[in-house]
Design an enzyme around this catalytic site. Structure first.
Site, PDB file in Angstrom:
ATOM      1  N   CYS A 384      24.362 -94.433  -5.510  1.00  0.00           N
ATOM      2  CA  CYS A 384      22.900 -93.913  -5.265  1.00  0.00           C
ATOM      3  C   CYS A 384      22.244 -93.233  -6.640  1.00  0.00           C
ATOM      4  O   CYS A 384      21.910 -94.156  -7.792  1.00  0.00           O
ATOM      5  CB  CYS A 384      22.974 -92.998  -4.354  1.00  0.00           C
ATOM      6  SG  CYS A 384      21.154 -92.974  -3.360  1.00  0.00           S
ATOM      7  N   HIS A 510      25.302 -96.201  -0.050  1.00  0.00           N
ATOM      8  CA  HIS A 510      26.563 -95.360  -0.171  1.00  0.00           C
ATOM      9  C   HIS A 510      27.469 -95.903   0.767  1.00  0.00           C
ATOM     10  O   HIS A 510      27.817 -95.949   1.850  1.00  0.00           O
ATOM     11  CB  HIS A 510      25.957 -93.949   0.812  1.00  0.00           C
ATOM     12  CG  HIS A 510      25.155 -93.186   0.070  1.00  0.00           C
ATOM     13  ND1 HIS A 510      25.478 -91.986  -0.589  1.00  0.00           N
ATOM     14  CD2 HIS A 510      23.848 -93.223   0.229  1.00  0.00           C
ATOM     15  CE1 HIS A 510      24.389 -91.541  -1.271  1.00  0.00           C
ATOM     16  NE2 HIS A 510      23.344 -92.046  -0.742  1.00  0.00           N
ATOM     17  N   GLU A 512      30.557 -94.925   0.824  1.00  0.00           N
ATOM     18  CA  GLU A 512      31.344 -93.927   1.170  1.00  0.00           C
ATOM     19  C   GLU A 512      31.033 -93.637   2.858  1.00  0.00           C
ATOM     20  O   GLU A 512      32.301 -93.372   3.528  1.00  0.00           O
ATOM     21  CB  GLU A 512      31.526 -92.738   0.621  1.00  0.00           C
ATOM     22  CG  GLU A 512      30.313 -91.889   0.760  1.00  0.00           C
ATOM     23  CD  GLU A 512      29.163 -92.154  -0.229  1.00  0.00           C
ATOM     24  OE1 GLU A 512      29.119 -93.471  -0.669  1.00  0.00           O
ATOM     25  OE2 GLU A 512      28.141 -91.293  -0.423  1.00  0.00           O
TER      26      GLU A 512
HETATM   27  N1  GLN Z   1      17.578 -88.758  -5.644  1.00  0.00           N
HETATM   28  C1  GLN Z   1      17.823 -90.187  -5.518  1.00  0.00           C
HETATM   29  C2  GLN Z   1      16.743 -90.983  -4.824  1.00  0.00           C
HETATM   30  O1  GLN Z   1      15.966 -90.362  -3.717  1.00  0.00           O
HETATM   31  C3  GLN Z   1      19.171 -90.693  -5.345  1.00  0.00           C
HETATM   32  C4  GLN Z   1      19.756 -90.109  -3.858  1.00  0.00           C
HETATM   33  C5  GLN Z   1      20.953 -90.203  -3.537  1.00  0.00           C
HETATM   34  O2  GLN Z   1      21.760 -90.170  -4.278  1.00  0.00           O
HETATM   35  N2  GLN Z   1      21.202 -90.048  -2.299  1.00  0.00           N
HETATM   36  O3  GLN Z   1      16.607 -91.863  -4.949  1.00  0.00           O
END
Ligand code: GLN
Length: 540
Positions: A384, A510, A512
């Site tokens: 992310c 994600h 995970e």
């Molecule tokens: N802050 C970033 C976004 O909103 C990444 C979010 C995250 O790592 N969950 O796109």
């Protein structure tokens, strides 16, 4: 089946953090391994509607379900143990309960009645508990009540389950988790806190059927009898829960203690099929007997509280077991990393993972870590925000767009290589408004990621507002960073990887959240394999 769904309510006494989530998940695992269908639910007594707006320092990681619920991290344990996805209905908070009751009141659904904790809030809680049973797909619903008995905040929940037990009769039961502390000075285990916490429960009209006692030392037969006598439970319903090396050993310990047998007996359910934990035992064996150790750096800004990256840490355990390697995770604070010290701070790592996150704190450190992984050919996984950092780093140092950034942090950059998603532009509310939950993704043939999954169509969970800016895609691909996973509906770039690197992958989603004991995640599996390939044996 809905009439016969069995409900197990799990409360906690004496102190918080005794591990109700793990006990609930372990019981669920045992019942599942006997062929029953089981789900687990968490009731959280705080007033936030969901933990999505909570700082991870407050409550650990926010876990995301397929259907886009931002939930308590215990749901992650439920999924990792059971290998069955949870949903919105599996996590209820006081905020959600009140929100729904107040909305009903505004719609006039209470027909002029005074709206009160009893019966309106308690009815709402009872309804939320039974939603899962009424689906007709679960023979058991295990409901974990957050907090500790005696807390003001959990009172409406205890009252609701007291009523529900009365209504459901033999189809419901209570497990109470308590602490039996050891006094080193006198060399004794003490039962008094357990007696007191059961008394508190009794004041609320709840008689536990089973007591699970957390302890540092084995409970003697005598001590179990004593607890049983004082707390109105059968001696074999006093279950020892001794401190374990790992949460994954707890189902085995609960099996030895016959927790599932006692539950089945109390609920008059057949217990002819014994629990089959063979695969679980293999998982534990491989994890406990590693052939090699690899050191992986986890670069994040919440490293002081390891619960902030719970699912990532657990994914490493799953992938470690399936590769039969011990993963020595080094938690490295991104705020402390810079161009001068990065070589020293990341020395000796066989893999680098840059963690998800929000906001500017520590982002330059994350970008330094990416550069180090790219230049020194160290296996890299960016998740992310970690993926977004990989894109920014490549734009700055390979494409030479020195001011490249994400517009989350710099809205005036001339090179917004990461920018806000179109459908996020006009959103003002923070809670539950990100791109959340499962989305499909198509993988390119011949990519590292396709090799990891062994297929081209996947579905993964998201939680973000920003994305790769597709205006730059050709420039990136020409220079060697390719978009190897694309959302088939909107064309969003979900995965990037480097062509000239042994294993360098960034994912907008994600992975995970979907790694379980039964199904270690393919990305973590492949990442760990890549680290094993480049690492020299390290003495553990
Ligand atoms: N802050 C970033 C976004 O909103 C990444 C979010 C995250 O790592 N969950 O796109």
């Amino acid at each position: 089946m809905s009439n016969s769904t069995k409900y197990v309510f799990v409360t906690g006494g004496v102190t918080s953090s005794l591990g109700k989530g793990i006990i609930s998940a372990s019981l669920a695992k045992l019942l599942q391994s006997r062929g029953f269908s089981v789900t687990i639910q968490k009731l959280d007594p705080y007033i936030n509607v969901d933990p999505g707006t909570l700082n991870p320092y407050e409550h650990g990681e926010c876990f995301v379900t397929d259907d886009g619920a931002e939930t308590d991290l215990d749901l992650g344990h439920y999924e990792r143990f059971l290998n069955v996805p949870t949903s919105q209905a599996n996590n209820v908070t006081t905020g959600k309960i009140y929100q729904s009751v107040i909305e009903k009141e505004r719609r006039g659904e209470y027909l002029g009645k005074t709206v009160q904790i009893i019966p309106h809030i308690t009815d709402e809680i009872k309804e939320r508990i039974q939603i899962l049973g009424k689906k007709g797909t679960h023979e058991f619903v295990i409901t974990e009540i957050g907090g500790t008995v005696g807390d003001i905040e959990s009172l409406p929940y205890i009252e609701a389950v007291r009523q529900l037990k009365w209504e459901l009769g033999g189809n419901a039961m209570f497990i109470h988790l308590t602490l039996v502390p050891y006094l080193a000075a006198s060399g004794e285990l003490k039962t008094k806190p357990t007696q007191h916490s059961v008394k508190t429960l009794l004041e609320y009209g709840v008689q536990p059927d089973i007591l699970v006692c957390r302890t540092e030392h084995h409970l003697s037969r005598e001590l179990r009898n004593k607890i049983a006598r004082f707390c109105n439970v059968d001696p074999d319903a006093v279950i020892e829960s001794i401190d374990a090396k790992s949460i994954y050993e707890v189902p085995m310990l609960m099996k030895e203690e016959k927790l599932d047998d006692v539950v089945l007996r109390k609920l008059k359910m057949p217990s002819t099929v014994p629990p089959d934990l063979d695969n679980w035992a293999t998982f534990l064996h491989k994890w406990g007997n590693p052939e090699k150790t690899v050191r992986i750096g986890l670069i994040g800004k919440y490293v002081e509280l390891k619960d902030s990256y719970k699912s990532i840490a657990e994914s490493f355990i799953h992938a470690g077991s399936s590769n039969q390697v011990k993963i020595d995770v080094r938690w490295i604070h991104s705020e402390k990393l810079n161009d001068e010290n990065v070589g020293i701070m990341l020395d000796g790592l066989s893999g680098i993972l840059v963690a998800p996150g929000f906001g500017s704190r520590g982002i330059e450190g994350k970008i330094c870590a990416v550069k180090h992984a790219r230049e020194y050919q160290i296996p890299f996984l960016g998740i992310c925000l970690g993926m977004q950092c990989a894109v920014i780093e490549f734009a700055r140092n390979v494409l030479n767009h020195k001011d490249a950034h994400t517009t989350e942090i710099d809205q005036t950059t001339k090179h917004p290589v990461i920018h806000i998603m179109d459908n996020q532009k006009n959103i003002v509310n923070k809670g539950g408004t990100m791109r959340l939950g499962a989305y499909p993704c198509k993988l390119s043939n011949g990519s590292i990621i396709k090799e990891a999954y062994g297929r081209t169509e996947i579905s993964e969970r998201h939680r973000h507002r920003f994305e790769f800016n597709n205006e730059y895609i050709a420039e990136f691909e020409n220079a060697g960073m390719i978009a190897s996973g694309i959302n088939p509906e909107g064309g969003l770039v979900e995965i990037i990887e480097l062509k000239d690197h042994p294993w360098f992958v960034g994912v907008q989603f994600h992975p995970e959240y979907k790694s379980t004991v039964a199904n270690p995640h393919p990305i973590f599996n492949a990442f760990v394999k890549a680290t094993v390939r480049i690492s020299e044996p390290v003495k553990s």
